[in-house]
Design a protein around this motif. Structure first.
Motif, PDB file in Angstrom:
ATOM      1  N   GLU A  87       0.706  -1.369  -0.005  1.00  0.00           N
ATOM      2  CA  GLU A  87      -0.080   0.322  -0.153  1.00  0.00           C
ATOM      3  C   GLU A  87       0.832   1.171   0.019  1.00  0.00           C
ATOM      4  N   TYR A  88      -0.037   2.267  -0.756  1.00  0.00           N
ATOM      5  CA  TYR A  88       1.226   3.600  -0.669  1.00  0.00           C
ATOM      6  C   TYR A  88       0.305   5.087   0.056  1.00  0.00           C
ATOM      7  N   SER A  89       0.825   5.361   0.862  1.00  0.00           N
ATOM      8  CA  SER A  89      -0.443   6.485   1.256  1.00  0.00           C
ATOM      9  C   SER A  89       1.320   7.466   1.517  1.00  0.00           C
ATOM     10  N   LEU A  90       0.615   9.050   2.159  1.00  0.00           N
ATOM     11  CA  LEU A  90       0.953  10.056   1.397  1.00  0.00           C
ATOM     12  C   LEU A  90       1.842   9.919   3.159  1.00  0.00           C
ATOM     13  N   THR A  91       3.132  10.739   2.938  1.00  0.00           N
ATOM     14  CA  THR A  91       4.164  10.501   4.575  1.00  0.00           C
ATOM     15  C   THR A  91       3.638  11.885   5.305  1.00  0.00           C
ATOM     16  N   GLU A  92       3.657  11.831   6.241  1.00  0.00           N
ATOM     17  CA  GLU A  92       3.213  13.809   7.032  1.00  0.00           C
ATOM     18  C   GLU A  92       3.729  14.551   6.600  1.00  0.00           C
ATOM     19  N   PHE A  93       5.322  14.517   5.864  1.00  0.00           N
ATOM     20  CA  PHE A  93       6.328  15.288   5.108  1.00  0.00           C
ATOM     21  C   PHE A  93       4.372  15.149   3.713  1.00  0.00           C
ATOM     22  N   GLY A  94       4.349  14.331   2.772  1.00  0.00           N
ATOM     23  CA  GLY A  94       3.657  14.727   1.982  1.00  0.00           C
ATOM     24  C   GLY A  94       2.266  14.705   2.253  1.00  0.00           C
ATOM     25  N   ARG A  95       2.066  15.344   3.042  1.00  0.00           N
ATOM     26  CA  ARG A  95      -0.109  15.640   3.583  1.00  0.00           C
ATOM     27  C   ARG A  95       0.836  16.956   3.457  1.00  0.00           C
TER      28      ARG A  95
END
Length: 127
Positions: A87-95
């Protein structure tokens, strides 16, 4: 500037250049913004992206996701099961990119409306 194999060359004088160029190096390209937009809603699996955008090749999707992961924007979670699950998700930095991506979406909608309105006006003028 980005080198596909190693990411950014932080030692380069070029890296200290325009911050907009740095941002576009991370999120630019045909697919990255789209991938990030869909990750705003939550985790996605590789084949979910393939279903959403069948025109993206498997190789290109893999490259784009790897670059986003290397840049610290996307997290890749591998579950140890058979068959393997990733699964792929946004990191905190990506958010932190969310407002930028959502502004791009809004701008795109306004641009499409504008072009549609201009096309309709031009069509009426020709009649």
């Amino acid at each position: 500037m980005r080198n596909r194999k190693i990411g950014f060359d932080y030692s380069s004088d070029h890296f200290e250049g325009c911050p907009v160029e740095t941002t576009l190096d991370v999120i630019g390209g045909k697919w990255k913004g789209i991938l990030l937009y869909h990750l705003i809603d939550g985790k996605k699996r590789f084949n979910e992206f393939r279903r959403l955008y069948p025109k993206i090749t498997q190789r290109m999707l893999t490259l784009q996701l790897r670059e986003l992961e290397r840049d610290g924007v996307v997290h890749r979670e591998v579950y140890q099961q058979v068959p393997p699950k990733v699964e792929y998700s946004l990191t905190e930095f990506g958010r932190t990119l969310e407002p930028i991506i959502l502004h791009m979406k809004d701008w795109g909608e306004k641009y499409k409306d504008r072009v549609h309105s201009e096309t309709a006006l031009n069509t009426e003028d020709e009649i």
